[in-house]
Design a protein around this motif. Sequence first.
Motif, PDB file in Angstrom:
ATOM      1  N   GLU A 108      36.744   8.274 -35.420  1.00  0.00           N
ATOM      2  CA  GLU A 108      37.354   7.345 -36.362  1.00  0.00           C
ATOM      3  C   GLU A 108      37.772   8.007 -37.674  1.00  0.00           C
ATOM      4  O   GLU A 108      38.697   7.527 -38.338  1.00  0.00           O
ATOM      5  N   ASN A 109      37.126   9.096 -38.049  1.00  0.00           N
ATOM      6  CA  ASN A 109      37.472   9.767 -39.311  1.00  0.00           C
ATOM      7  C   ASN A 109      38.286  11.032 -39.080  1.00  0.00           C
ATOM      8  O   ASN A 109      38.251  11.958 -39.881  1.00  0.00           O
ATOM      9  N   TYR A 110      39.051  11.062 -37.967  1.00  0.00           N
ATOM     10  CA  TYR A 110      39.767  12.295 -37.633  1.00  0.00           C
ATOM     11  C   TYR A 110      40.855  12.619 -38.652  1.00  0.00           C
ATOM     12  O   TYR A 110      41.167  13.805 -38.881  1.00  0.00           O
ATOM     13  N   GLU A 111      41.451  11.621 -39.288  1.00  0.00           N
ATOM     14  CA  GLU A 111      42.540  11.901 -40.231  1.00  0.00           C
ATOM     15  C   GLU A 111      42.023  12.666 -41.442  1.00  0.00           C
ATOM     16  O   GLU A 111      42.661  13.627 -41.908  1.00  0.00           O
ATOM     17  N   GLU A 112      40.865  12.239 -41.963  1.00  0.00           N
ATOM     18  CA  GLU A 112      40.291  12.964 -43.109  1.00  0.00           C
ATOM     19  C   GLU A 112      39.905  14.388 -42.713  1.00  0.00           C
ATOM     20  O   GLU A 112      40.157  15.351 -43.462  1.00  0.00           O
ATOM     21  N   LEU A 113      39.298  14.531 -41.534  1.00  0.00           N
ATOM     22  CA  LEU A 113      38.915  15.865 -41.071  1.00  0.00           C
ATOM     23  C   LEU A 113      40.137  16.736 -40.822  1.00  0.00           C
ATOM     24  O   LEU A 113      40.128  17.930 -41.134  1.00  0.00           O
ATOM     25  N   SER A 126      48.609  19.372 -31.443  1.00  0.00           N
ATOM     26  CA  SER A 126      48.603  18.066 -30.775  1.00  0.00           C
ATOM     27  C   SER A 126      48.472  16.950 -31.797  1.00  0.00           C
ATOM     28  O   SER A 126      48.285  17.193 -32.991  1.00  0.00           O
ATOM     29  N   GLN A 127      48.576  15.714 -31.296  1.00  0.00           N
ATOM     30  CA  GLN A 127      48.348  14.532 -32.136  1.00  0.00           C
ATOM     31  C   GLN A 127      46.960  13.938 -31.898  1.00  0.00           C
ATOM     32  O   GLN A 127      46.654  12.847 -32.367  1.00  0.00           O
ATOM     33  N   THR A 128      46.110  14.644 -31.181  1.00  0.00           N
ATOM     34  CA  THR A 128      44.835  14.072 -30.751  1.00  0.00           C
ATOM     35  C   THR A 128      43.745  14.193 -31.812  1.00  0.00           C
ATOM     36  O   THR A 128      43.772  15.087 -32.657  1.00  0.00           O
ATOM     37  N   ASP A 129      42.771  13.297 -31.712  1.00  0.00           N
ATOM     38  CA  ASP A 129      41.573  13.427 -32.530  1.00  0.00           C
ATOM     39  C   ASP A 129      40.675  14.534 -31.993  1.00  0.00           C
ATOM     40  O   ASP A 129      39.877  15.114 -32.730  1.00  0.00           O
ATOM     41  N   THR A 130      40.836  14.881 -30.713  1.00  0.00           N
ATOM     42  CA  THR A 130      39.984  15.897 -30.081  1.00  0.00           C
ATOM     43  C   THR A 130      40.218  17.279 -30.668  1.00  0.00           C
ATOM     44  O   THR A 130      39.269  18.058 -30.860  1.00  0.00           O
ATOM     45  N   GLU A 131      41.468  17.610 -30.964  1.00  0.00           N
ATOM     46  CA  GLU A 131      41.744  18.937 -31.519  1.00  0.00           C
ATOM     47  C   GLU A 131      41.037  19.127 -32.858  1.00  0.00           C
ATOM     48  O   GLU A 131      40.657  20.254 -33.213  1.00  0.00           O
ATOM     49  N   VAL A 132      40.826  18.031 -33.573  1.00  0.00           N
ATOM     50  CA  VAL A 132      40.073  18.097 -34.821  1.00  0.00           C
ATOM     51  C   VAL A 132      38.652  18.607 -34.561  1.00  0.00           C
ATOM     52  O   VAL A 132      38.136  19.448 -35.301  1.00  0.00           O
ATOM     53  N   ILE A 133      38.025  18.118 -33.487  1.00  0.00           N
ATOM     54  CA  ILE A 133      36.654  18.554 -33.173  1.00  0.00           C
ATOM     55  C   ILE A 133      36.648  20.047 -32.845  1.00  0.00           C
ATOM     56  O   ILE A 133      35.756  20.787 -33.273  1.00  0.00           O
ATOM     57  N   ALA A 134      37.635  20.502 -32.062  1.00  0.00           N
ATOM     58  CA  ALA A 134      37.692  21.920 -31.681  1.00  0.00           C
ATOM     59  C   ALA A 134      37.798  22.808 -32.917  1.00  0.00           C
ATOM     60  O   ALA A 134      37.076  23.812 -33.041  1.00  0.00           O
ATOM     61  N   HIS A 135      38.695  22.454 -33.840  1.00  0.00           N
ATOM     62  CA  HIS A 135      38.858  23.266 -35.051  1.00  0.00           C
ATOM     63  C   HIS A 135      37.630  23.175 -35.951  1.00  0.00           C
ATOM     64  O   HIS A 135      37.230  24.173 -36.564  1.00  0.00           O
ATOM     65  N   LYS A 154      27.481  16.059 -37.022  1.00  0.00           N
ATOM     66  CA  LYS A 154      27.058  15.399 -38.252  1.00  0.00           C
ATOM     67  C   LYS A 154      28.258  14.951 -39.082  1.00  0.00           C
ATOM     68  O   LYS A 154      28.129  14.061 -39.927  1.00  0.00           O
ATOM     69  N   ARG A 155      29.408  15.554 -38.814  1.00  0.00           N
ATOM     70  CA  ARG A 155      30.622  15.215 -39.560  1.00  0.00           C
ATOM     71  C   ARG A 155      31.470  14.159 -38.850  1.00  0.00           C
ATOM     72  O   ARG A 155      32.468  13.690 -39.405  1.00  0.00           O
ATOM     73  N   LEU A 156      31.104  13.812 -37.617  1.00  0.00           N
ATOM     74  CA  LEU A 156      31.942  12.933 -36.822  1.00  0.00           C
ATOM     75  C   LEU A 156      31.500  11.477 -36.947  1.00  0.00           C
ATOM     76  O   LEU A 156      30.313  11.168 -36.911  1.00  0.00           O
ATOM     77  N   GLN A 157      32.497  10.586 -37.050  1.00  0.00           N
ATOM     78  CA  GLN A 157      32.248   9.147 -37.019  1.00  0.00           C
ATOM     79  C   GLN A 157      33.006   8.575 -35.826  1.00  0.00           C
ATOM     80  O   GLN A 157      34.191   8.834 -35.659  1.00  0.00           O
TER      81      GLN A 157
END
Length: 610
Positions: A108-113, A126-135, A154-157
Amino acid sequence: MCGIVGAVAQRDITPVLLEGLKRLEYRGYDSCGVAVHADGELRRTRSTSRVAELEGLIARDGLAGFTGIAHTRWATHGAPATNNAHPHFSPDRNGRPRIALVHNGIIENYEELRAELQAAGYEFESQTDTEVIAHLLNHLYDGDLFAAMQATIKRLQGAYAIAAFCRDEPHRVVGARHGSPLIVGVGQGENFLASDALALTGTTNEIIYLEEGDVVDLQLSRVWIVDIDGRPAEREVRTVVAYTAAAELGPYRHYMQKEIFEQPRAIGDTLQGIEGADPGLFGQGADAIFDGVDSLLILACGTSYYAGLTAKYWIEALAGIPVNVEIASEYRYRVSVPNSRHLVVTISQSGETADTLAALKHAQSQGMRNTLTICNVATSAMVRECRLNFLTHAGVEIGVASTKAFTTQLVGLFLLALTLAKLKGRLNAEQEADHIRALRHLPVAIQSVLALEPQIMSWADEFVRKENALFLGRGMHYPIALEGALKLKEISYIHAEAYPAGELKHGPLALVTEQMPVVTVAPQDSLIKKLQSNMQEVRARGGHLYVFADAGSNIRNEPGVHVIRMPEHYGMLSPILHVVPMQLLAYHTACARGTDVDKPRNLAKSVTVE
């Protein structure tokens, strides 16, 4: 919805990953991919087609490795496209891929991350929220992937099941779960991750079910788990025998057709060993819990919600207990009045439906501790979360459109109605015996309904040219009309709506023309005369009626009225019989229209995101 498979071994695990993806196809997906550790580098192959095409691309690319992850994706963030398909890579400063990661759920907080990571120099493909987790995992990595994963979550919502591996740590895969299922498969000198134990059938049957907040470290001869607080956690290793026969189509064209015809067996299996209405059917301590109940709150989504609506008629009529049925995705977001004497009943085929799980937890947080689930998967989160359960025995349901899971849910709910009625002194021994006999006769009765398939196929030839349809029912058959409309729309893509027949004159009648087929559930019950009056309202406007009428009714075939006669009237259990021909109507209409029956567009089997 979305599938994960991961492995660390001393052999090429690409075949294991591909076989796992094939077993997860039934969940629904629009892209897929595999990544492996090969010769000191990370390599991947992705596709926006089916797993069979991915397998061909992998053979062409010569993809092989001893550590890897694989994924089937159902699009949420970003269109179904190769650049959005998993696994996602995150590179080191020299541009070489260092982290490979797959993910189920929604952050849910992928845009801030994302903004934070872009400011740190990471580029997104990509446009995915998943790529945020990888980076983010790459950004926090300092030589220990397991520690980096603990820091990352701990950073993920939001909700997630994650599997990842690193170029710099061969023979290691790490995973984490919160709000989305993830299991560990334990092997000899090799270990596995998956979102469903079915994915590992034939590879290992030794399974660990991770709990909320768990983080797991897989190595060749070690499985290490810590809980949400970072403390070492012991999780039970269970021997799980998956339903491998479900993967075989046999003589059927589609899994949905196979599962429609498996309903007599599934109901028979669900009733196996049941002699009467007894609280023990629902678990230890059920009698004491039921004794303190003054009302029911049923939480469910989709087809399971319609099962709950049907149960409301049964429970209120038999047990005299008020029942409130809520759409799970709405319940948790409105201000409701909690009642500690509610029996909170969740209904879910998979037991992992995210909205229903969240609604259950919301109810528990409101002080409602008396919980029961009607579920098809004994090891699911729903079963673990609820104090009581009734397990249906439908077997694995592959087709996205639920059939045998729905009818076995209805059996479980009818048994609940009988049990509550008995405890409330509203069901005597003779009545109980009559109802149990009727339940036991259901498999035979459904076989007779299935014999109507050729007649239903002739109706499908008419429906194939339609773009809209109405479904009508009254009383406890109104939810069955809802289910019939849902089946038609989700697999044939014909727009269909259902109404209580008495509501026709309050709006829907404006839609009725000769181009609007009106499917009517017409049991020979106390409302049949009123239903016939509603049918005349349709005929007076030039509408064409398609009526499933009970034996002995005086509804006849005539111009504009098409009748298929059910073999027998089945009293309170009539909804279970009447839904079967509507499943067949939807199925054969979809076949005639050439749609992908088992994997309808945009839909997934297990809805594990909100």
